[in-house]
Motif scaffolding. Sequence first.
Motif, PDB file in Angstrom:
ATOM      1  N   GLU A 183       0.676   7.281   1.771  1.00 41.16           N
ATOM      2  CA  GLU A 183      -0.494   8.373   2.797  1.00 41.16           C
ATOM      3  C   GLU A 183      -1.666   7.799   1.788  1.00 41.16           C
ATOM      4  O   GLU A 183      -3.268   7.838   2.195  1.00 41.16           O
ATOM      5  CB  GLU A 183      -0.477   9.372   3.370  1.00 41.16           C
ATOM      6  N   VAL A 184      -1.698   8.145   0.406  1.00 46.09           N
ATOM      7  CA  VAL A 184      -2.501   7.899  -0.526  1.00 46.09           C
ATOM      8  C   VAL A 184      -3.372   6.362  -0.617  1.00 46.09           C
ATOM      9  O   VAL A 184      -4.074   6.710  -0.475  1.00 46.09           O
ATOM     10  CB  VAL A 184      -1.878   8.744  -1.743  1.00 46.09           C
ATOM     11  N   ASN A 224      -5.608   6.747   2.209  1.00 48.17           N
ATOM     12  CA  ASN A 224      -6.806   7.544   1.235  1.00 48.17           C
ATOM     13  C   ASN A 224      -7.643   6.194   0.565  1.00 48.17           C
ATOM     14  O   ASN A 224      -9.186   6.491   0.454  1.00 48.17           O
ATOM     15  CB  ASN A 224      -6.696   8.449   0.621  1.00 48.17           C
ATOM     16  N   LYS A 260      -9.781   3.717   2.483  1.00 46.07           N
ATOM     17  CA  LYS A 260     -11.153   4.493   2.680  1.00 46.07           C
ATOM     18  C   LYS A 260     -12.068   4.990   1.594  1.00 46.07           C
ATOM     19  O   LYS A 260     -13.394   4.649   1.911  1.00 46.07           O
ATOM     20  CB  LYS A 260     -10.908   5.545   3.276  1.00 46.07           C
ATOM     21  N   TRP A 266      -9.368  11.022  -4.035  1.00 47.81           N
ATOM     22  CA  TRP A 266      -8.421  10.113  -2.495  1.00 47.81           C
ATOM     23  C   TRP A 266      -6.531  10.565  -3.436  1.00 47.81           C
ATOM     24  O   TRP A 266      -5.817  10.213  -1.745  1.00 47.81           O
ATOM     25  CB  TRP A 266      -8.438   8.892  -2.541  1.00 47.81           C
ATOM     26  N   LEU A 286      -2.824  14.914  -0.618  1.00 48.50           N
ATOM     27  CA  LEU A 286      -2.778  14.682   0.677  1.00 48.50           C
ATOM     28  C   LEU A 286      -2.873  16.630   1.225  1.00 48.50           C
ATOM     29  O   LEU A 286      -2.612  17.998   0.499  1.00 48.50           O
ATOM     30  CB  LEU A 286      -1.317  14.993   0.943  1.00 48.50           C
TER      31      LEU A 286
END
Lengths: 798, 284
Positions: free
Chosen positions: A553-554, A557, A560, A601, A604
Amino acid sequence: MKNFRYIGKETSRPDAPDKAAGKAHYIHDLQRPGMLYGKIKFSDHPHARIKHIDTSKAERLSGVRAVITANNSPEVRFGFLRDNFALKKDKVRQYRDELAAVAAIDPDIAEEAIELIKVEYEPLPGLFSPHEAMKKGSPLIHETDSQGRPRTDNLVPLQYHHESGNLSAGKRAAKYMAQGEFSTPRVQQCCMGTAGCLAEFDMNSNLTIWAKTQIPFLAQRDFNRALSDMGLNDKNTRVIVPALGGGFGTGLDTHAYEYIAILLAFQTGRPVKIVYTRDEEFAYFSPRQSSTTKITQGCGQDGKLTFREVEVVQDNGAYTSWGATYPSVMMMPATSLYRVPSVYFNAQLVYTNNTYCQAMRGYGNPEHTWALESNMDELAGEAGIDPYDFRMINCNKPKETTPMGLKVSTCGLKECLQTVAKKLDWKKKSKKGKCRGKGMASLIHVGGGGRIYRSDASGLILKLDDFGNVNAYHGGVEMGQGLHSVLTLGIAEALGVRPEKVFINPLDTSTCPWDVGTHASRGAFMACNTAILAANKLRDRIFELSEELFPQEVEKNLEKFIKKNPGYKPPDFDFIKAAKRERFDLKDGSIFIKDAPREPWLSLDLGRLLRAIHFRTQGQMLATEVFYDPPNELPDFAKGFGNISSTYAYGTQGAEVEVDTETGEVKILRMVAAHDVGKVLNPPALKGQIYGALAQGIGYALYEELQSEKGKILNPNFRDYKIPTAQEMDFPVDLEFIETNDSFGPFGAKGVAEPGLVPTAPAIANAIYDAIGIRIRDLPITQEKILAALKKLKEAND
Amino acid sequence: MRRFDYFRPKSLKEALELKKTIAGAKFISGGTDLIVQIKNRELKPSALISLRFIPELATIEINGGARIGALVTISDILQHPELGHNYPVLTEAAKSLGSVQIRNVATIGGNLCNCSPCADMALPLLVLEAKVRLQSAKASREVPISKFFKGPGESCLASNEILTDILLNPPHNKAKATFLKKGRVKVDLAIASLALLLEMEGGICRKARIAAGSVAPIPLRLSKVETLLEGAAVSEDLVSKAQHLARETVSPITDVRATEKYRRQIVGVYVKRGLEKILGQSLA
């Protein structure tokens, strides 16, 4: 000491807005389709044989759906010693005995029907004082016990006895002695919400009952037993606890009105609601027990206590509730408030034809501390030692084991005494000319659960959802004291989420894990201990799953973030390698690696991680359950020994009063209360507990008494049962909380619910003595009693 | 609670007509006493006729003296600027009656017609020598308040009459009055209460009016004590005699609220404290 994110910070209660807006649903607000209203016909005699009950007129009244008596309904036996029946068959033993009940389509018709029921009695001699009832040859209130064996006296078959040290040696060693006999009245809990319930059967004959209870799981057990008595074997009860307008101990037992609602609901096949009116609550509901305590204490030349001898007689009333176990708590101050090497304690409970009594806040402790702390001042007087110095000489200490075997962990009594003395300018005597005086009194109480049942445990289920919300299912009862507030804070703190993401679900025995009951000041202690256990389990699971999912997930991040911030150079940190469970942390709903650089980023949101866990192949939802049984012992009360709680709460209260010697009126000028609470969880909620308790303690000290004459309650209403209002609480109250950070306490906290009223009455009584030299030994200390005592004193001096 | 019919007439005439035609009907104003009595089944009226919708009953008029409509609430009395200024003893008593919630609903007429020995508003009206106006369909009469009460729950009001107004004389500039009340707590019925009015001239008491509550079957004027004080210089010795006489004059009962002995004691203390308060000196 640990730095807390939420604990100790002012936080508004989650239930406050709804309650303030009138949106909370109490029993009184509940409606079910087809619901009927139940009403009870109570006895017209305190002790009589029932010859005949004529319900024919009530049955014929339009709108009545059922009329039940012991003659046309199953026998349901209940009570702590199972000496009570939902409906009485052969005889009545108190004015409030339930003889018949009706269910009708509206409350007015139910009331009218009750007036149409005629009962023929054969009156029996009544016994209204325990001393009278204890005499040999007194008429028997209960001819047999619950097993049907004949009884020979009116003593309640419960033993509370303690002996430690060497009493005769203690007496020989005493240079000074003081003896006194102190009594306490029956007082009413005065919950804002009166008693009531709503019972409903489904078509499978399983019962749902909305109840005003503090023991939903023990109530479930009691009600299931009643279902068996009704021939409904293996059927189940679901107990739901709606918003409650106060408990104060009234919910520690199941009550006849609940069984009657169940019987009526079964008979009619319709939901049946019974709610007591205020008058019924006063006249037909169990108050605090009244007791007399004979106490003798002695001390040496140095002021050290050498012995304490205590005999308690308690008026049980006609039946036995959990309130009959008050002496189990009285034993605690008797053996363990101040250091005393030799103690004798014995308590006897006696059946009378008075209203039977039940639990109330403090549970025997205010009764006993009243005698003990008044007598401490008497003994200090005998020894010529200042009452504060006398208490300091005998002060309890941390890590001691008391004669009862209480294992004290932390003890802030010394600090409490010092605080009160300082804030009350103790050594500066009040102006005598104005009849002013100061007094103080202390307390010990259970602060880490209180084992009076084989399990003292409490469970908690936490269920996480896709949005990072935490749904809690807990067996403890929110009855206005603020339990949900501390449970919310405890979960938020221990898990690492914001309090507003925590939702406490309604108490329902079908969804919440078992809890022995919300009593013994154990609510916050137990709830927060379960919160810590459950949060730790969830954190372990979250961090374990984060090893794989956090880097994924990171990574997204970061992509993005770079898109938005072209030219951004991420710091040299290998988050894939760092993603080890022991390196994660969760705070304010955010998961991050503890030693990672603080990049936007690189953390979470909990909800995002939970969604990642949920929606991957072979996904999962996280929930956990824990069950916490505190490290304490069920004492042997006949021997008076056992560590009943895992930690103990202490406190001292002081008062300065002014007495009007022409009218006897006592005016409280100021009060100081210092309490060892272990750790403050939510400051305004804690202050609320102590302010409320003080008001209740002042009522106990000066105003409240449920008066009765031959078993009949004479003042069953707020017109004549007086409790303090804001106008009586018109003086400054200085509160101080001593934080001893107890190792057993969640975040260091101890229970605080009851202690606030335990020493209030003796503190005030000691101040009155200081002001005018009058010691009143029977509560309440009314203006009339003071005036009469002043007159007597004047006559004696003339 | 038992069922009853409920009427809300718009005029006195209509109210009196209803009362005449419905057997067992009762008038209701604030209801703070009446509803409790019905709930306790001490009263079983067939119907209640509310007087709250008759506008002229709820007015206060200052006319040298004052006319207070029977339906004026205790809170209305407290909020009226001139009434409190002219008759401060009235506000003292009003402040002591019940709680804010009760005062917002309870009316002065209701407090009198309930005829309780502890009626807080009766005492200031007794020492102010007020009159009450009683209205029937055919006639209206004025009765001194001291003749109004006949016993607990009983007055000289006939079943075809309504108490419509309380009439007060213009305030006397030399008269000072005060009200004292003892309860078990602040929000309480009086277990003993006292109102005292004094006109002093050169150290001599020209006029004394004393009324005591909760110490006799009716709110009671202590005429013997008044006579003792009038025409005399107020000394410690006289006060001591007055206290003694007051204690002897009253005939209280013992009940759940207080003993007879205590009530007597308080009346004595209050005679002294009332005098002290008005004279601004200690008379111990």
